[in-house]
Design a protein around this motif. Structure first.
Motif, PDB file in Angstrom:
ATOM      1  N   ILE A  27       0.073  74.996  34.399  1.00  0.00           N
ATOM      2  CA  ILE A  27       1.119  75.996  34.161  1.00  0.00           C
ATOM      3  C   ILE A  27       1.659  76.509  35.491  1.00  0.00           C
ATOM      4  N   ARG A  47      10.167  79.803  30.333  1.00  0.00           N
ATOM      5  CA  ARG A  47       8.839  79.626  29.738  1.00  0.00           C
ATOM      6  C   ARG A  47       8.752  78.295  28.994  1.00  0.00           C
ATOM      7  N   ALA A  51       6.259  75.243  29.916  1.00  0.00           N
ATOM      8  CA  ALA A  51       5.377  74.679  28.889  1.00  0.00           C
ATOM      9  C   ALA A  51       5.560  73.165  28.802  1.00  0.00           C
ATOM     10  N   SER A  54       4.084  71.480  31.931  1.00  0.00           N
ATOM     11  CA  SER A  54       2.626  71.554  32.048  1.00  0.00           C
ATOM     12  C   SER A  54       1.907  70.882  30.885  1.00  0.00           C
ATOM     13  N   VAL A  61       1.605  79.524  27.702  1.00  0.00           N
ATOM     14  CA  VAL A  61       2.237  80.135  28.869  1.00  0.00           C
ATOM     15  C   VAL A  61       2.261  81.650  28.702  1.00  0.00           C
TER      16      VAL A  61
END
Length: 95
Positions: A27, A47, A51, A54, A61
């Motif tokens: 993240i 975000r 996400a 990652s 997140v």
């Protein structure tokens, strides 16, 4: 109560902890330098991008960011109270 169960439980916790650390690292690695320096700029689009980058969900997140903010507040409170130094001295961090 079962002999050896505590040792196995410790290994499971350790494996889960390692997995969680890998997830958190992914993240953080998916964030830009600006996002790392100022988490307040993270809107829904950012975000979602983090996400995706990652390999986690937006909920992961969000959970990480909430945990980060809570930890930050606790550390701020400790340093304000002066307990931070005493605690660090007790752990051998400060001389």
């Amino acid at each position: 109560m079962i002999p050896g169960l505590k040792k196995v439980a410790g290994q499971v916790d350790s494996e889960d902890s390692k997995r969680e650390l890998v997830r958190i690292q992914a993240i953080i690695d998916s964030m830009t330098l600006q996002e790392r320096e100022n988490h307040l700029i993270l809107n829904g689009k950012r975000r979602a991008r983090i996400a995706t980058g990652s390999g986690t969900s937006v909920q992961d997140v969000n959970r990480f960011l909430k945990q980060f903010e809570q930890t930050r507040k606790v550390m701020k409170k400790l340093t304000r109270m002066g307990a931070g130094r005493a605690m660090m001295r007790g752990m051998g961090g400060l001389g």
